[in-house]
Design a protein around this motif. Structure first.
Motif, mmCIF file in Angstrom:
data_model
loop_
_atom_site.group_PDB
_atom_site.id
_atom_site.type_symbol
_atom_site.label_atom_id
_atom_site.label_comp_id
_atom_site.label_asym_id
_atom_site.label_seq_id
_atom_site.Cartn_x
_atom_site.Cartn_y
_atom_site.Cartn_z
ATOM 1 N N TRP A 181 -0.604 -3.879 -7.861
ATOM 2 C CA TRP A 181 -1.180 -5.162 -7.480
ATOM 3 C C TRP A 181 -2.684 -4.979 -7.295
ATOM 4 N N THR A 189 -2.432 -1.690 -4.268
ATOM 5 C CA THR A 189 -1.286 -0.817 -4.117
ATOM 6 C C THR A 189 -0.659 -0.582 -5.476
ATOM 7 N N THR A 199 4.220 5.630 -3.752
ATOM 8 C CA THR A 199 3.321 4.499 -3.572
ATOM 9 C C THR A 199 1.951 4.949 -3.091
ATOM 10 N N TYR A 210 -1.611 2.949 -1.215
ATOM 11 C CA TYR A 210 -2.167 1.717 -0.657
ATOM 12 C C TYR A 210 -3.653 1.889 -0.370
ATOM 13 N N ILE A 213 4.626 -2.624 -1.233
ATOM 14 C CA ILE A 213 4.985 -2.816 -2.633
ATOM 15 C C ILE A 213 6.409 -2.309 -2.855
ATOM 16 N N SER A 214 7.142 -3.010 -3.695
ATOM 17 C CA SER A 214 8.482 -2.558 -4.049
ATOM 18 C C SER A 214 8.819 -3.124 -5.426
ATOM 19 N N LYS A 215 9.842 -2.564 -6.038
ATOM 20 C CA LYS A 215 10.268 -3.090 -7.320
ATOM 21 C C LYS A 215 11.779 -3.039 -7.433
ATOM 22 N N LEU A 262 8.553 -6.955 -9.642
ATOM 23 C CA LEU A 262 7.713 -6.238 -8.693
ATOM 24 C C LEU A 262 7.414 -7.180 -7.535
ATOM 25 N N TYR A 263 7.365 -6.643 -6.323
ATOM 26 C CA TYR A 263 7.115 -7.466 -5.146
ATOM 27 C C TYR A 263 5.919 -6.942 -4.359
ATOM 28 N N LEU A 264 5.318 -7.852 -3.609
ATOM 29 C CA LEU A 264 4.296 -7.470 -2.645
ATOM 30 C C LEU A 264 4.552 -8.268 -1.376
ATOM 31 N N CYS A 280 -0.625 -8.858 -10.776
ATOM 32 C CA CYS A 280 0.188 -7.670 -10.984
ATOM 33 C C CYS A 280 -0.157 -7.077 -12.350
#
Length: 125
Positions: free
Chosen positions: A36, A49, A57, A59, A69-71, A78-80, A95
């Motif tokens: 991101w 991140t 990860t 940051y 952050i995750s996926k 992908l998430y934030l 992203c």
């Protein structure tokens, strides 16, 4: 052809939370690095991140402890997760995906060849 689409942006008061999503279509390896970035008005785009193949990860100091952050490889998403938002977090959030297998999170913008169109986050104090 890979396409990334961000969603989840919006307006929130300082101290609030938002969750951004980045949905990927086309083929992206589950071992790819994704990241991101954000760009505030009048400023350069900055990395926030990144996540690598096995979940490693990184940051930026400005978001460490507040953003996660995750996926989800099964959903190609992908998430934030952003908590305790501040007015200085106001920006357009992007992203990005780095092709191929990636074991170390990359912070280098030029490493990422696939980008979404961005989603706006506005934090009012």
């Amino acid at each position: 052809q890979v396409q990334l689409v961000e969603s989840g942006g919006g307006s929130v008061q300082a101290g609030g939370s938002l969750r951004l999503s980045c949905s990927a279509s086309g083929y992206i390896s589950e071992y790819a690095c994704m990241a991101w970035f954000r760009q505030a008005p009048g400023k350069e785009r900055e990395p926030l991140t990144a996540i690598a193949a096995e979940g490693q990860t990184w940051y930026a100091d400005s978001v460490k402890g507040r953003f996660t952050i995750s996926k989800d490889n099964s959903r190609n998403t992908l998430y934030l997760e952003m908590n305790n938002l501040r007015s200085e977090d106001t920006a357009l959030y992007y992203c990005a995906a780095k092709p191929g297998i990636c074991w170390i999170p990359s912070l280098v913008e030029s490493d990422y060849s696939h980008w979404g169109q961005g989603t706006q986050v506005t934090v009012s104090s």
